[in-house]
Enzyme design. Structure first.
Site, PDB file in Angstrom:
ATOM      1  CB  CYS A   1     -20.217  -1.479  -2.684  1.00 43.77           C
ATOM      2  SG  CYS A   1     -18.542  -2.013  -2.355  1.00 43.77           S
TER       3      CYS A   1
ATOM      4  CG  ASP B   1      -2.116   0.862   1.118  1.00 44.20           C
ATOM      5  OD1 ASP B   1      -3.221   0.307   1.104  1.00 44.20           O
ATOM      6  OD2 ASP B   1      -1.974   2.111   1.028  1.00 44.20           O
TER       7      ASP B   1
ATOM      8  CD  GLU C   1     -16.830  -2.173   4.649  1.00 45.01           C
ATOM      9  OE1 GLU C   1     -16.970  -1.465   5.655  1.00 45.01           O
ATOM     10  OE2 GLU C   1     -16.567  -1.723   3.530  1.00 45.01           O
TER      11      GLU C   1
ATOM     12  N   PRO D   1     -13.277   5.379  -6.331  1.00 45.89           N
ATOM     13  CG  PRO D   1     -12.356   7.364  -5.539  1.00 45.89           C
ATOM     14  CD  PRO D   1     -11.991   5.997  -5.995  1.00 45.89           C
TER      15      PRO D   1
HETATM   16  C1  UDX Z   1     -12.563  -1.857  -2.187  1.00 43.97           C
HETATM   17  C2  UDX Z   1     -12.517  -2.027  -3.683  1.00 43.97           C
HETATM   18  O1  UDX Z   1     -11.240  -2.066  -4.118  1.00 43.97           O
HETATM   19  C3  UDX Z   1     -13.458  -1.074  -4.308  1.00 43.97           C
HETATM   20  O2  UDX Z   1     -13.397  -1.055  -5.670  1.00 43.97           O
HETATM   21  C4  UDX Z   1     -14.768  -1.572  -3.874  1.00 43.97           C
HETATM   22  O3  UDX Z   1     -15.806  -1.010  -4.587  1.00 43.97           O
HETATM   23  C5  UDX Z   1     -14.870  -1.286  -2.407  1.00 43.97           C
HETATM   24  O4  UDX Z   1     -13.885  -1.961  -1.750  1.00 43.97           O
HETATM   25  P1  UDX Z   1     -11.586  -0.802  -0.183  1.00 43.97           P
HETATM   26  O5  UDX Z   1     -10.669  -1.948   0.083  1.00 43.97           O
HETATM   27  O6  UDX Z   1     -12.819  -0.695   0.634  1.00 43.97           O
HETATM   28  O7  UDX Z   1     -11.975  -0.797  -1.716  1.00 43.97           O
HETATM   29  O8  UDX Z   1     -10.844   0.558  -0.239  1.00 43.97           O
HETATM   30  P2  UDX Z   1      -9.881   1.174   0.820  1.00 43.97           P
HETATM   31  O9  UDX Z   1     -10.168   0.626   2.172  1.00 43.97           O
HETATM   32  O10 UDX Z   1      -9.920   2.632   0.572  1.00 43.97           O
HETATM   33  O11 UDX Z   1      -8.454   0.583   0.387  1.00 43.97           O
HETATM   34  C6  UDX Z   1      -7.769   0.899  -0.760  1.00 43.97           C
HETATM   35  C7  UDX Z   1      -6.281   0.996  -0.403  1.00 43.97           C
HETATM   36  O12 UDX Z   1      -5.535   1.135  -1.606  1.00 43.97           O
HETATM   37  C8  UDX Z   1      -5.909   2.192   0.469  1.00 43.97           C
HETATM   38  O13 UDX Z   1      -5.252   1.739   1.628  1.00 43.97           O
HETATM   39  C9  UDX Z   1      -4.984   3.044  -0.412  1.00 43.97           C
HETATM   40  O14 UDX Z   1      -3.949   3.658   0.317  1.00 43.97           O
HETATM   41  C10 UDX Z   1      -4.449   2.000  -1.368  1.00 43.97           C
HETATM   42  N1  UDX Z   1      -3.987   2.522  -2.656  1.00 43.97           N
HETATM   43  C11 UDX Z   1      -4.790   3.308  -3.413  1.00 43.97           C
HETATM   44  C12 UDX Z   1      -2.716   2.169  -3.111  1.00 43.97           C
HETATM   45  O15 UDX Z   1      -1.981   1.478  -2.424  1.00 43.97           O
HETATM   46  N2  UDX Z   1      -2.325   2.614  -4.341  1.00 43.97           N
HETATM   47  C13 UDX Z   1      -3.089   3.402  -5.120  1.00 43.97           C
HETATM   48  O16 UDX Z   1      -2.672   3.785  -6.228  1.00 43.97           O
HETATM   49  C14 UDX Z   1      -4.356   3.770  -4.639  1.00 43.97           C
HETATM   50  C1  UDX Z   2     -22.209  -4.937  -0.143  1.00 38.32           C
HETATM   51  C2  UDX Z   2     -22.580  -6.317  -0.693  1.00 38.32           C
HETATM   52  O1  UDX Z   2     -23.468  -6.970   0.206  1.00 38.32           O
HETATM   53  C3  UDX Z   2     -21.336  -7.147  -0.906  1.00 38.32           C
HETATM   54  O2  UDX Z   2     -21.661  -8.395  -1.494  1.00 38.32           O
HETATM   55  C4  UDX Z   2     -20.378  -6.378  -1.810  1.00 38.32           C
HETATM   56  O3  UDX Z   2     -19.180  -7.081  -1.987  1.00 38.32           O
HETATM   57  C5  UDX Z   2     -20.081  -5.013  -1.240  1.00 38.32           C
HETATM   58  O4  UDX Z   2     -21.289  -4.312  -1.012  1.00 38.32           O
HETATM   59  P1  UDX Z   2     -21.568  -3.961   2.244  1.00 38.32           P
HETATM   60  O5  UDX Z   2     -21.713  -2.625   1.595  1.00 38.32           O
HETATM   61  O6  UDX Z   2     -20.352  -4.242   3.052  1.00 38.32           O
HETATM   62  O7  UDX Z   2     -21.645  -5.125   1.143  1.00 38.32           O
HETATM   63  O8  UDX Z   2     -22.809  -4.181   3.233  1.00 38.32           O
HETATM   64  P2  UDX Z   2     -24.304  -4.726   3.085  1.00 38.32           P
HETATM   65  O9  UDX Z   2     -24.507  -5.744   4.134  1.00 38.32           O
HETATM   66  O10 UDX Z   2     -24.650  -5.117   1.717  1.00 38.32           O
HETATM   67  O11 UDX Z   2     -25.160  -3.461   3.521  1.00 38.32           O
HETATM   68  C6  UDX Z   2     -25.240  -2.279   2.739  1.00 38.32           C
HETATM   69  C7  UDX Z   2     -26.206  -1.295   3.358  1.00 38.32           C
HETATM   70  O12 UDX Z   2     -27.548  -1.747   3.253  1.00 38.32           O
HETATM   71  C8  UDX Z   2     -25.968  -1.028   4.837  1.00 38.32           C
HETATM   72  O13 UDX Z   2     -26.100   0.350   5.100  1.00 38.32           O
HETATM   73  C9  UDX Z   2     -27.045  -1.828   5.504  1.00 38.32           C
HETATM   74  O14 UDX Z   2     -27.368  -1.359   6.780  1.00 38.32           O
HETATM   75  C10 UDX Z   2     -28.196  -1.657   4.510  1.00 38.32           C
HETATM   76  N1  UDX Z   2     -29.226  -2.709   4.589  1.00 38.32           N
HETATM   77  C11 UDX Z   2     -28.903  -4.013   4.369  1.00 38.32           C
HETATM   78  C12 UDX Z   2     -30.554  -2.366   4.842  1.00 38.32           C
HETATM   79  O15 UDX Z   2     -30.869  -1.192   5.032  1.00 38.32           O
HETATM   80  N2  UDX Z   2     -31.508  -3.345   4.871  1.00 38.32           N
HETATM   81  C13 UDX Z   2     -31.219  -4.655   4.659  1.00 38.32           C
HETATM   82  O16 UDX Z   2     -32.149  -5.495   4.689  1.00 38.32           O
HETATM   83  C14 UDX Z   2     -29.869  -5.000   4.403  1.00 38.32           C
END
Ligand code: UDX
Ligand code: UDX
Length: 488
Positions: A293, A54, A182, A110
């Site tokens: 997401c 990272d 998550e 993003p």
């Molecule tokens: C992930 C997926 O990659 C994203 O596409 C999905 O939709 C949501 O989850 P996430 O792991 O949640 O993203 O993102 P984040 O926790 O922000 O981690 C990304 C990491 O990549 C950061 O720690 C950042 O520092 C690192 N990064 C980013 C690099 O090391 N190199 C880069 O060029 C950009």
């Molecule tokens: C989601 C997808 O579930 C996962 O498969 C993908 O890889 C990433 O995006 P995440 O965003 O971590 O995962 O959480 P999720 O459990 O899907 O919840 C998303 C949001 O919906 C939360 O704010 C949750 O509270 C809300 N939610 C979920 C509701 O309001 N009602 C429900 O019945 C379920």
């Protein structure tokens, strides 16, 4: 790199597990996806060396410390099991990319904030940067695995960047979208409903797919590993998230109708969900979905449809987001209306700021939108969340809601965090439940009622409390999609 010996057309053919031994995996991005995913691979494949790299030194330091940078149940023990043995965290990005056989790309993508597609398209700048670095430092052929959720056809763009920047090294680009949620990431990774791998359907592509299948097959039944072409794989991730979000927006739209007609949305969801064709999951009406997401992926899908000249399809999916915005605003407006049309100067305790329980992640949390609305009405907010720090809360206000001292002078005098629910409720006119943390169900609400200003209101944005009991205590109760006979 370890070779694959079976017929290239036969993707799921069983080969010796030792084929993965000696492999080197490098994952770019030590975030919510990269960290847990690589930890589970390392746990199950002791013969593979996994290094997560990272750009952020503090993030890497945290992964190497007892205080991991993200909270996820079960993660700490899993990291400790492999860290220092076959799991490593480093900022030496180029060295580990150069050494790897398989490179996972799990950097964030993003929604764009500027230029073409601003507010809708995903910013793939980070992905392109990764491709350029890989091309620059690679001296041997590699398999690149897209883990980040990306717009359809990113893999082919990545391939072009790689090909244009390296003469003799060959790259295969696979799409392997992440479906973990998550709060349940470790469970989802240990026992996924499916693993999806997309790759080119020529001989080299199928060979690369087969090697990645072997990695996952170390702990996942082969019948749960789906292989397909790259575009179908990329699109499946967007569609899966769009469908899930659509279920929430659908039940939330019905919650408004239930409130107007005195039906109960939980009863409706129970009755509807028992139809096996519909199913029970994701039918909890709420203050609105959040997370990194859903909104991003739907916007991505909408943008894609518009780019391909399908405005009706784009409008159809956009409505899922419109409904979610409506639900958040409806909740906040109902709070103000219930509290005699004014919250100005009134203390309100916000219980929960994470976008869901069992995580400290605040990205796109409904709590921020509701809070913003209340702050504009000049309410005084005290936020209690078991995992969210004040710093993270302010960052979310700034980046997603564009709220800080500059855009809302006096903002930091109106909102504060607090490490104790009783203190947060003391003197408050209302408690608003924003996250479905289990601990909120067990609080002594008689005691909380005792310290609040009367009439004391509770707005349950997650329908997790015992509403009848609260009414007996004396609270004025509002929930999602249900109404109560209460004296005012
Ligand atoms: C992930 C997926 O990659 C994203 O596409 C999905 O939709 C949501 O989850 P996430 O792991 O949640 O993203 O993102 P984040 O926790 O922000 O981690 C990304 C990491 O990549 C950061 O720690 C950042 O520092 C690192 N990064 C980013 C690099 O090391 N190199 C880069 O060029 C950009
Ligand atoms: C989601 C997808 O579930 C996962 O498969 C993908 O890889 C990433 O995006 P995440 O965003 O971590 O995962 O959480 P999720 O459990 O899907 O919840 C998303 C949001 O919906 C939360 O704010 C949750 O509270 C809300 N939610 C979920 C509701 O309001 N009602 C429900 O019945 C379920």
């Amino acid at each position: 790199m370890a070779g694959v010996t079976t017929n290239p057309g036969d993707i799921n053919a069983s080969v010796s597990p030792s084929i993965v031994d000696g492999l080197k995996i490098c994952c770019i991005g030590a975030g919510y996806v990269g960290g847990p995913t690589m930890t589970v691979i390392a746990n199950h494949c002791p013969g593979i060396t996994v290094t997560v790299v990272d750009l952020s030194q503090p993030r890497v330091d945290a992964w190497n410390s007892p205080n991991l940078p993200i909270y996820e149940p079960g993660l700490q023990a899993a990291v400790e099991k492999s860290r220092g043995k076959n799991l490593f965290f480093s900022t030496d990005v180029e060295k580990h990319i150069a050494a790897a056989d398989i490179i996972f790309v799990a950097v964030n993508t993003p929604t764009k904030t500027h230029g073409i597609g601003a507010g809708a398209a995903a910013d793939v700048k980070n992905i392109e940067l990764c491709a350029r670095t890989i091309a620059k430092v690679s001296k041997s052929s590699k398999i690149i695995v897209e883990k980040s959720t990306v717009p359809v056809q990113t893999a082919s763009a990545m391939k072009r960047v790689l090909a244009a920047n390296s003469d003799y090294v060959k790259f295969q680009v696979l799409s392997n979208p992440e479906f973990l949620a998550e709060g349940t990431a470790m469970r989802d990774l240990e026992n996924p409903s499916r693993v999806l791998i997309g790759g080119d359907q020529d001989e080299e592509g199928l060979k690369a797919i087969r090697l990645l299948v072997e990695v996952y097959a170390q702990w996942i039944p082969r019948e749960n590993i789906i292989t397909t072409n790259v575009w179908s794989s990329e699109l499946s991730k967007l569609v899966a998230n769009a469908y899930l979000a659509q279920r929430i927006s659908s039940i939330n739209s019905i919650s408004a109708l239930c409130e107007a007609t005195k039906a109960n949305v939980s009863e409706v969801a129970r009755a509807v969900g028992t139809d096996r064709r519909i199913g029970r999951a994701f039918l909890n009406a709420s203050v609105g979905f959040g997370g990194s997401c859903f909104q991003k992926d739907i916007l991505n899908l909408v943008y894609l449809c518009e780019s391909f000249g399908l405005p009706e399809v784009a409008d159809y999916w956009r409505q899922v987001i419109i409904m979610n915005d409506y639900q958040k605003e409806r909740f906040a407006k109902n709070m103000v209306r219930s509290m005699f049309n004014s919250v100005s100067g009134k203390k309100i305790a916000i219980f929960g700021f994470a976008f869901k329980k069992d995580t400290g992640d605040t990205r796109e949390t409904a709590a921020a939108y509701v809070s913003k609305y209340l702050l504009e009405e000049r309410a005084k907010l005290t936020v209690y969340d078991p995992k969210v720090t004040e710093e993270e809360m302010f960052l979310e206000f700034k980046y997603t809601c564009k709220v800080d001292e500059e855009t809302m002078p006096g903002f930091k005098n109106l909102i504060t965090t607090c490490d104790d629910p009783l203190k947060a409720a003391t003197g408050a006119h209302a408690i608003a439940i924003m996250t479905e943390w289990d601990c909120f169900k067990d609080y002594d609400y008689e005691q909380l009622y005792g310290v609040m200003t009367k009439p004391a209101f509770i707005f349950d944005g997650r329908n997790i409390l015992d509403h009848e009991k609260l009414i007996k205590i004396g609270f004025q109760v509002s929930a999602i999609g249900k109404t109560f006979d209460q004296k005012f």
